[in-house]
Write a protein that holds these residues in place. Structure first.
Motif, PDB file in Angstrom:
ATOM      1  N   VAL A 376       0.874  -1.174   0.000  1.00 26.97           N
ATOM      2  CA  VAL A 376       0.000   0.000   0.000  1.00 26.97           C
ATOM      3  C   VAL A 376       0.913   1.226   0.000  1.00 26.97           C
ATOM      4  O   VAL A 376       1.627   1.483   0.969  1.00 26.97           O
ATOM      5  N   ILE A 377       0.886   1.961  -1.103  1.00 27.55           N
ATOM      6  CA  ILE A 377       1.809   3.082  -1.290  1.00 27.55           C
ATOM      7  C   ILE A 377       1.016   4.364  -1.507  1.00 27.55           C
ATOM      8  O   ILE A 377       0.029   4.373  -2.242  1.00 27.55           O
ATOM      9  N   GLY A 378       1.475   5.434  -0.886  1.00 25.30           N
ATOM     10  CA  GLY A 378       0.841   6.736  -1.096  1.00 25.30           C
ATOM     11  C   GLY A 378       0.476   7.413   0.208  1.00 25.30           C
ATOM     12  O   GLY A 378      -0.013   6.769   1.147  1.00 25.30           O
ATOM     13  N   GLU A 379       0.699   8.713   0.260  1.00 20.00           N
ATOM     14  CA  GLU A 379       0.363   9.473   1.470  1.00 20.00           C
ATOM     15  C   GLU A 379      -1.118   9.396   1.785  1.00 20.00           C
ATOM     16  O   GLU A 379      -1.519   9.368   2.952  1.00 20.00           O
ATOM     17  N   ASN A 380      -1.972   9.347   0.757  1.00 15.99           N
ATOM     18  CA  ASN A 380      -3.410   9.334   1.003  1.00 15.99           C
ATOM     19  C   ASN A 380      -3.898   8.048   1.647  1.00 15.99           C
ATOM     20  O   ASN A 380      -5.054   7.961   2.052  1.00 15.99           O
ATOM     21  N   GLY A 420       5.714   7.180  -0.028  1.00 16.94           N
ATOM     22  CA  GLY A 420       5.853   7.489  -1.445  1.00 16.94           C
ATOM     23  C   GLY A 420       6.071   8.947  -1.783  1.00 16.94           C
ATOM     24  O   GLY A 420       6.905   9.298  -2.603  1.00 16.94           O
ATOM     25  N   TYR A 421       5.290   9.822  -1.185  1.00 24.70           N
ATOM     26  CA  TYR A 421       5.393  11.267  -1.407  1.00 24.70           C
ATOM     27  C   TYR A 421       4.805  11.965  -0.191  1.00 24.70           C
ATOM     28  O   TYR A 421       4.136  11.334   0.638  1.00 24.70           O
ATOM     29  N   ALA A 422       5.059  13.253  -0.066  1.00 24.83           N
ATOM     30  CA  ALA A 422       4.523  14.018   1.057  1.00 24.83           C
ATOM     31  C   ALA A 422       4.059  15.377   0.567  1.00 24.83           C
ATOM     32  O   ALA A 422       4.731  16.033  -0.230  1.00 24.83           O
ATOM     33  N   SER A 423       2.900  15.806   1.053  1.00 23.22           N
ATOM     34  CA  SER A 423       2.302  17.056   0.581  1.00 23.22           C
ATOM     35  C   SER A 423       2.507  18.222   1.524  1.00 23.22           C
ATOM     36  O   SER A 423       2.318  19.376   1.129  1.00 23.22           O
ATOM     37  N   GLY A 424       2.852  17.961   2.746  1.00 23.14           N
ATOM     38  CA  GLY A 424       2.937  19.033   3.722  1.00 23.14           C
ATOM     39  C   GLY A 424       1.650  19.201   4.487  1.00 23.14           C
ATOM     40  O   GLY A 424       0.602  18.676   4.111  1.00 23.14           O
ATOM     41  N   PRO A 425       1.690  19.951   5.576  1.00 21.25           N
ATOM     42  CA  PRO A 425       0.493  20.137   6.413  1.00 21.25           C
ATOM     43  C   PRO A 425      -0.558  20.991   5.728  1.00 21.25           C
ATOM     44  O   PRO A 425      -0.256  21.783   4.836  1.00 21.25           O
ATOM     45  N   ASP A 435       8.533  19.048   4.922  1.00 20.09           N
ATOM     46  CA  ASP A 435       9.964  19.096   5.203  1.00 20.09           C
ATOM     47  C   ASP A 435      10.615  17.717   5.069  1.00 20.09           C
ATOM     48  O   ASP A 435      11.797  17.539   5.378  1.00 20.09           O
ATOM     49  N   LEU A 436       9.846  16.736   4.594  1.00 26.04           N
ATOM     50  CA  LEU A 436      10.399  15.406   4.338  1.00 26.04           C
ATOM     51  C   LEU A 436      11.109  15.378   2.987  1.00 26.04           C
ATOM     52  O   LEU A 436      10.739  16.108   2.065  1.00 26.04           O
ATOM     53  N   ASP A 437      12.091  14.541   2.868  1.00 23.66           N
ATOM     54  CA  ASP A 437      12.865  14.443   1.631  1.00 23.66           C
ATOM     55  C   ASP A 437      12.094  13.607   0.611  1.00 23.66           C
ATOM     56  O   ASP A 437      11.892  12.407   0.806  1.00 23.66           O
ATOM     57  N   GLN A 438      11.658  14.248  -0.469  1.00 23.18           N
ATOM     58  CA  GLN A 438      10.801  13.585  -1.453  1.00 23.18           C
ATOM     59  C   GLN A 438      11.535  12.464  -2.175  1.00 23.18           C
ATOM     60  O   GLN A 438      10.958  11.411  -2.478  1.00 23.18           O
ATOM     61  N   ASP A 439      12.804  12.667  -2.471  1.00 25.09           N
ATOM     62  CA  ASP A 439      13.549  11.643  -3.202  1.00 25.09           C
ATOM     63  C   ASP A 439      13.696  10.378  -2.362  1.00 25.09           C
ATOM     64  O   ASP A 439      13.559   9.262  -2.879  1.00 25.09           O
ATOM     65  N   SER A 440      13.924  10.546  -1.071  1.00 30.14           N
ATOM     66  CA  SER A 440      14.036   9.378  -0.186  1.00 30.14           C
ATOM     67  C   SER A 440      12.712   8.620  -0.105  1.00 30.14           C
ATOM     68  O   SER A 440      12.679   7.384  -0.114  1.00 30.14           O
ATOM     69  N   LEU A 441      11.605   9.388  -0.027  1.00 31.54           N
ATOM     70  CA  LEU A 441      10.290   8.748   0.009  1.00 31.54           C
ATOM     71  C   LEU A 441      10.026   7.974  -1.272  1.00 31.54           C
ATOM     72  O   LEU A 441       9.488   6.857  -1.244  1.00 31.54           O
ATOM     73  N   LYS A 442      10.407   8.562  -2.410  1.00 31.89           N
ATOM     74  CA  LYS A 442      10.196   7.890  -3.691  1.00 31.89           C
ATOM     75  C   LYS A 442      11.001   6.597  -3.779  1.00 31.89           C
ATOM     76  O   LYS A 442      10.461   5.544  -4.166  1.00 31.89           O
ATOM     77  N   GLN A 443      12.261   6.656  -3.420  1.00 33.16           N
ATOM     78  CA  GLN A 443      13.116   5.469  -3.525  1.00 33.16           C
ATOM     79  C   GLN A 443      12.630   4.358  -2.601  1.00 33.16           C
ATOM     80  O   GLN A 443      12.643   3.176  -2.965  1.00 33.16           O
ATOM     81  N   ALA A 444      12.173   4.729  -1.408  1.00 31.40           N
ATOM     82  CA  ALA A 444      11.636   3.735  -0.484  1.00 31.40           C
ATOM     83  C   ALA A 444      10.385   3.075  -1.045  1.00 31.40           C
ATOM     84  O   ALA A 444      10.183   1.854  -0.911  1.00 31.40           O
ATOM     85  N   ASP A 484       2.676  11.539 -10.546  1.00 31.76           N
ATOM     86  CA  ASP A 484       2.734  10.974 -11.898  1.00 31.76           C
ATOM     87  C   ASP A 484       4.087  10.312 -12.149  1.00 31.76           C
ATOM     88  O   ASP A 484       4.161   9.192 -12.675  1.00 31.76           O
ATOM     89  N   GLU A 485       5.152  10.986 -11.768  1.00 35.27           N
ATOM     90  CA  GLU A 485       6.496  10.429 -11.954  1.00 35.27           C
ATOM     91  C   GLU A 485       6.696   9.196 -11.073  1.00 35.27           C
ATOM     92  O   GLU A 485       7.294   8.196 -11.509  1.00 35.27           O
ATOM     93  N   LEU A 486       6.206   9.258  -9.842  1.00 37.11           N
ATOM     94  CA  LEU A 486       6.318   8.113  -8.939  1.00 37.11           C
ATOM     95  C   LEU A 486       5.588   6.906  -9.502  1.00 37.11           C
ATOM     96  O   LEU A 486       6.113   5.777  -9.475  1.00 37.11           O
TER      97      LEU A 486
END
Length: 723
Positions: A376-380, A420-425, A435-444, A484-486
């Protein structure tokens, strides 16, 4: 009338019915005679953020209001927008109205209205600020999730039972935002220019149905202008149409801060003014509630004789009439707080509203007993969607996340999760990056996808500013936050990807061809995760239908097919250049193929329309056309289908859309069952608004009834003649 007699009228209560309405009107007239001019004016404007005053001397109660259309909002402080911090103001979060519209089920709309009305009544609210019935003109509108889609007939049919359900509790529904509030950009001042045909055929029908069929007790004005005048105190919209032609007998309330002029507010039909750019009593005398346009300035014009006292009497009469229907009705029920029955209604609406957009080779449903690894991937998948979004945000008893719902249903599976990704508060009026690192979230997330047999990508939009949120429109049709890229990278390492879109708006899908299945899940409220798992597992067969078209690209939408004057306007004016061709009317008439069409939605079973017939070949004005449609479930699973009836005028003296929805019915069939379904279509609904005569015109001639299961999936055509 003596003081004690006034009190006896108020406290004994009178049952509002057709038999005693005349008596109530007499009592109201007598009460008005006892009121001073100052007391009358006082009733016409706010005394706090969400209440207007009564008259203490006579025991006339205050009126208490609450957002919103999807649940009863948490308590706000008397004199600021801060939350009051109560511990007993949690609610059931019902699915957003886009989801309710997707059910195509008026009976469910009534259940929804009853349940939310019970909670409003228990919380001692007199007016519930909803439903919203503005038309989905552009997929960028930040408040589309609060509304009922792009078609005026669908919005009309679905809002009426909602209103009736709410008002069974002695709580007034407040239909909003009247009218043409179809974007958030420059909403406070943009001047909408539109043809009379588009106004009457597209943007007003749901309000008309709310008044004439729903019997709604209050209407909320809008922020924007129409033909140079603010809509919350508009000579044509309110005096001419709402209170004139439609004979609306209820109360017109401003949106918060949408009043702009004392004389216009007084003379153009506004009854209660709320939220006018003040902070109440905390800053200065000049900034107090009694300096609203309908407060001391109104009183001064009345005292000078510049405005006749009959003007304020009409406002007070309407306010008292609303009170007799709500807080002065002795037989008013007590209501119920959030409870399991309400959660059940929320779950049922969510189940029926979820739309299955794609299901390649019947990839769904997933076996609920599977022992496979599900990623299950995705902030939502974990983000709360009842917070944010503006005035419709909620403090719910609970909100079941998609991840939790999936974990609870697929108990034998190995479920792994990655953000997977983060949108912020979420913050109203501001975009705050994560403030999370998007590239790290994507690679994970990519590494997680590699380990799974199936990927459930739970993404889409959220309630952040410039997403699905009040006071700001979206900036793009594409998915935000790099989704989309993810998705491109996830499908490159795992071919079994199901995309679950949580949103209140259409999105572009450049990855569509690579996904095994796509599920449109909306904002589903308290029971969100359970409802999503119900559909993914096959416990519930999806039956939702899209209430608006998904364009392939933004320019395929009618509002965006022209220059910026069409959307978002030039900062002063805006011209609705697509005119009556909104949504599927634009796609069909201009032959622009949508990504997913209005009325579209798949099932886990297969339906077949075998035949269709009508009760005659010729009709006249005032007739009802009776259709008989034989429908079969030829699949292996019980399910529901929505029969949709569109009308096409073969030859007209004016431009007409290729087809228009004029009837629908949701039908549940067991596997292998065949049933003959009866529908009716009013001949008068074939009329168009004639700008030459400022009235509806039904032309004689030949028409086609198009019967199908989506606006682009017509299976039977029947010709009829109107004489």
């Amino acid at each position: 009338m003596k003081y004690w007699l006034v009190l006896s009228i108020l406290f004994l209560g009178i049952v509002v019915s057709a038999q005693n309405q005349g008596e109530i009107e007499k009592q109201i007239d007598e009460i008005i005679k006892e009121l001073t001019l100052e007391e009358k004016v006082k009733m016409c404007h706010a005394q706090s953020k969400f209440s207007s005053p009564g008259v203490e001397r006579l025991g006339i109660p205050e009126i208490w209001m609450s957002d919103g259309p999807h649940g009863v909002r948490a308590e706000i402080e008397w004199d600021s927008w801060s939350y009051a911090g109560w511990t007993n103001d949690s609610c059931t979060a019902f699915p957003a109205l886009t989801c309710l519209a997707s059910t195509f089920n008026p009976d469910l709309a009534y259940k929804y209205g009853v349940a939310i009305g019970e909670e409003a009544r228990y919380r001692k609210k007199d007016i519930l600020l909803g439903p919203g019935v503005n038309i989905y003109r552009t997929p960028l509108n930040g408040r589309n999730f609060e509304y009922m889609g792009e078609d005026p007939y669908l919005a009309s049919v679905m809002c009426v039972p909602y209103i009736k359900g709410v008002q069974t509790n002695g709580v007034a529904a407040c239909v909003k935002h009247y009218a043409l509030n179809n974007q958030e950009v420059w909403r406070g001042h943009i001047n909408v220019k539109i043809s009379d045909r588009a106004l009457h055929e597209i943007y007003l029908p749901a309000y008309k149905a709310a008044v004439r069929e729903g019997g709604v007790w209050s209407i909320m004005g809008a922020y924007n202008k129409y033909n140079g005048q603010h809509t919350s105190h508009h000579e044509v919209l309110i005096n001419g149409i709402l209170k004139g032609a439609w004979a609306f007998d209820g109360v017109v309330v401003t949106d918060w801060g949408s009043a702009h002029d004392t004389r216009e507010a007084a003379l153009n039909g506004l009854d209660i003014e709320m939220g006018t750019g003040t902070d109440g009593l905390t800053s200065s005398t000049e900034n107090a509630y009694d300096h609203y346009y309908l407060a001391k300035p109104f009183l001064e014009l009345l005292k000078s004789g510049e405005i006749d006292e009959s003007v304020v009497d009409d406002k007070v009469r309407r306010i008292l009439r609303l009170m007799y229907r709500t807080n002065m009705d002795k037989n008013r029920p007590f209501g119920r707080k959030a409870n399991q029955l309400h959660f059940n209604v929320a779950r049922e609406v969510a189940q029926e509203g979820i739309v299955l957009l794609k299901n390649n080779k019947s990839f769904l449903p997933l076996n609920p007993e599977t022992t496979q690894t599900i990623a299950v991937i995705g902030e939502n998948a974990t983000r709360m969607m009842t917070v944010g979004g503006g005035s419709s945000e909620l403090k719910t008893v609970h909100e079941i996340s998609p991840l939790h719902g999936i974990q609870q249903r697929f108990t034998n599976a190995n479920i792994i999760h990655s953000m997977g990704y983060a949108s912020g508060p979420s913050q109203y009026g501001r975009v705050i990056p994560s403030d999370l690192d998007q590239d790290s979230l994507k690679q994970a997330a990519i590494e997680t996808a590699k380990k799974a047999d199936v990927v459930l990508f739970v993404g889409g939009l959220n309630k952040n500013h410039e997403q699905d949120c009040e006071n700001g429109d979206r900036k793009s049709l594409n998915l935000p936050f790099g989704q989309d890229e993810l998705l491109d990278e996830i499908v490159a390492v795992n071919k079994n990807v199901v995309v679950v879109l949580v949103s209140g708006n259409a999105v572009a899908m450049p990855w569509q061809a690579k996904a095994k299945a796509i599920v449109q899940a909306w904002y589903l409220g308290s029971e969100s995760g359970y409802a999503i798992a119900d559909v993914l597992s096959g416990d519930v067969n999806p039956s939702g239908k899209l209430p608006f078209s998904f364009p392939v690209k933004l320019e395929d939408n009618g509002a965006h097919a022209f220059d910026e004057l069409s959307y978002p306007g030039d900062g002063t004016d805006q011209v609705y250049k697509e005119d009556i061709l909104v949504g599927y009317r634009w796609h069909d008439t201009k032959k622009i193929k949508p990504l997913y069409a209005f009325g579209y939605g798949l099932s886990y079973t297969t339906f077949k329309i075998n035949s269709a017939s009508v009760n005659a070949e010729e009709f006249k004005a005032g007739d009802e056309i009776s259709l008989s449609v034989e429908l079969s479930n030829v699949g292996q699973m019980a399910g529901s289908e929505v029969l949709q009836v569109y009308v096409r005028d073969e030859k007209s003296s004016v431009m007409r859309p290729h087809k228009e929805l004029k009837g629908f019915k949701k039908v549940q069939l067991a596997a292998g069952q065949t049933q003959t379904i009866e529908l009716s279509v009013a001949v008068d609904s074939f009329a168009f608004y004639d700008e030459n005569n400022n009235d509806w015109k039904l032309e004689k001639g030949n028409y086609q009834l198009l019967i199908g299961t989506a606006s682009n999936n017509i299976k039977k055509t029947i010709k009829v003649a109107v004489k």
